[in-house]
Design an enzyme around this catalytic site. Structure first.
Site, PDB file in Angstrom:
ATOM      1  N   ASP A 155      62.648  63.565  25.782  1.00 27.53           N
ATOM      2  CA  ASP A 155      63.009  62.230  26.268  1.00 27.53           C
ATOM      3  C   ASP A 155      62.341  61.140  25.405  1.00 27.53           C
ATOM      4  O   ASP A 155      62.573  59.951  25.620  1.00 27.53           O
ATOM      5  CB  ASP A 155      62.552  62.098  27.735  1.00 27.53           C
ATOM      6  CG  ASP A 155      63.297  61.023  28.500  1.00 27.53           C
ATOM      7  OD1 ASP A 155      64.420  60.673  28.080  1.00 27.53           O
ATOM      8  OD2 ASP A 155      62.762  60.531  29.509  1.00 27.53           O
ATOM      9  N   LYS A 159      71.412  64.684  35.363  1.00 24.86           N
ATOM     10  CA  LYS A 159      70.937  65.338  34.141  1.00 24.86           C
ATOM     11  C   LYS A 159      70.972  66.853  34.302  1.00 24.86           C
ATOM     12  O   LYS A 159      71.386  67.578  33.388  1.00 24.86           O
ATOM     13  CB  LYS A 159      69.521  64.849  33.805  1.00 24.86           C
ATOM     14  CG  LYS A 159      69.515  63.397  33.316  1.00 24.86           C
ATOM     15  CD  LYS A 159      68.141  62.754  33.348  1.00 24.86           C
ATOM     16  CE  LYS A 159      68.244  61.271  33.008  1.00 24.86           C
ATOM     17  NZ  LYS A 159      67.005  60.508  33.240  1.00 24.86           N
ATOM     18  N   GLN A 196      60.783  61.923  35.198  1.00 22.96           N
ATOM     19  CA  GLN A 196      61.575  60.756  35.616  1.00 22.96           C
ATOM     20  C   GLN A 196      60.647  59.593  35.984  1.00 22.96           C
ATOM     21  O   GLN A 196      59.646  59.782  36.649  1.00 22.96           O
ATOM     22  CB  GLN A 196      62.444  61.141  36.826  1.00 22.96           C
ATOM     23  CG  GLN A 196      63.415  60.067  37.256  1.00 22.96           C
ATOM     24  CD  GLN A 196      64.509  59.785  36.230  1.00 22.96           C
ATOM     25  OE1 GLN A 196      65.022  60.688  35.586  1.00 22.96           O
ATOM     26  NE2 GLN A 196      64.845  58.517  36.062  1.00 22.96           N
TER      27      GLN A 196
END
Ligand code: NAP
Length: 282
Positions: A116, A49, A93
């Site tokens: 996200d 990413k 994450q």
């Protein structure tokens, strides 16, 4: 339905929007990544990413925390990034370790920086059809279906999997597009009976080749969001492709869309935050 090409188009638009912000405002849209521990798969995902951010001209900020970090320390770190004007999007994450309250950690992300789409606020926005950031994988799947002209209204969609980052938001987005939605999970009885009536199947489970062609309605649209070791999806591609009208491959289907949506939403977030700042200072 190939995600690689569509993701490349989205990425090129993201790069040019980022460049415009730098040229016009002197601000580089920046994504902060937060990783707890050193799980090899998570390290790889975060690295991918960040590398893609750099390729597209976005800024990155990385915070690596030891595996033994507790929930309150993690919440403090994320709250700090939420208040940092130089950070426009935050990616936490997951998984983060069983001792961490993941919901508390996700909800420390300010909704305006939740690129996200993992906060309770973003989930509510998806469920209620209000403005907000989509969970990246379900958001990418909707973009892929739209790109290929798949009609959703009135169609019967079966989502296999009900995780907070994938199955549940997927179901919410499909319902918002007027599909009739069934959500299956590990306690579902006779999965194949549900699949047999599906116009659209989204497999989001993490079980190699769980969905096989013999269970599908002829002409069904099949989206494989699963990713298992060895580049294997949750759908048995060969048998499913013989029944399906459209199907995503693994790799090269849903995966590239997820990162493309994450970065596009980071630039969206930067644009929105700069608009708010300029309105306040006027
Ligand atoms: P997860 O949190 O482990 O959730 C898996 C879901 O599948 C759960 O809801 C579980 O049911 C359900 N399930 C398990 N066994 C089942 C069975 N035999 N029949 C029906 N349902 C079953 O996983 P996740 O994070 O959602 O990820 C799912 C898959 O998507 C993984 O392969 C992951 O690698 C992949 N993924 C891909 C991307 C991408 O960018 N392409 C992004 C995220 C995830 P219960 O709720 O009852 O336990």
């Amino acid at each position: 339905m190939r995600g690689v090409e569509l993701a490349a188009t989205i990425n090129s638009d993201t790069a040019s929007r980022a460049e415009s912000l730098v040229a016009a405002m002197g601000v580089r849209p920046t994504l902060a990544t937060v990783l707890v521990g050193d799980d090899p798969a998570s390290v790889t995902y975060v690295r991918m990413k960040r590398r893609r951010c750099e390729q597209l001209g976005l800024g990155t900020r990385h915070v690596g925390l030891p595996a033994e970090t507790c929930t309150s320390e993690l919440v403090d770190t994320i709250s700090g990034l939420s208040h940092d004007a130089a950070v426009h999007g935050i990616l936490l994450q997951h998984p983060m370790g069983a001792h961490i309250d993941e919901r508390a950690a996700f909800d420390a992300v300010a909704p305006r920086k939740d690129v996200d789409g993992v906060t309770s606020a973003s989930f509510a926005a998806m469920a209620l059809g209000q403005p907000g950031f989509a969970s990246c994988t379900p958001g990418g799947i909707i973009r892929l279906l739209d790109h290929y002209g798949v009609e959703l209204a009135g169609r019967h969609a079966v989502v296999v999997g009900r995780s907070p980052i994938l199955g549940k938001p997927m179901a919410a987005l499909l319902l918002g597009r007027d599909a009739t939605v069934t959500v299956c999970h590990s306690r579902t009885r006779d999965l194949d009976a549900h699949l047999a009536g599906a116009d659209l199947v989204v497999a989001a489970v993490g079980r190699p080749r769980l969905v096989h062609g013999g269970a599908l309605k002829p002409g069904a649209v099949v989206v494989d969001a699963g990713y298992n070791p060895g580049n294997v999806g949750d759908v048995d591609f060969d048998s499913a492709a013989r029944r399906a009208s459209f199907i995503t491959p693994v790799p090269g289907g849903v995966g590239p869309m997820t990162i493309a949506v994450l970065l596009a939403q980071t630039v969206d977030a930067a644009q929105q935050q700069l608009l708010v700042q300029s309105a306040i200072s006027r």
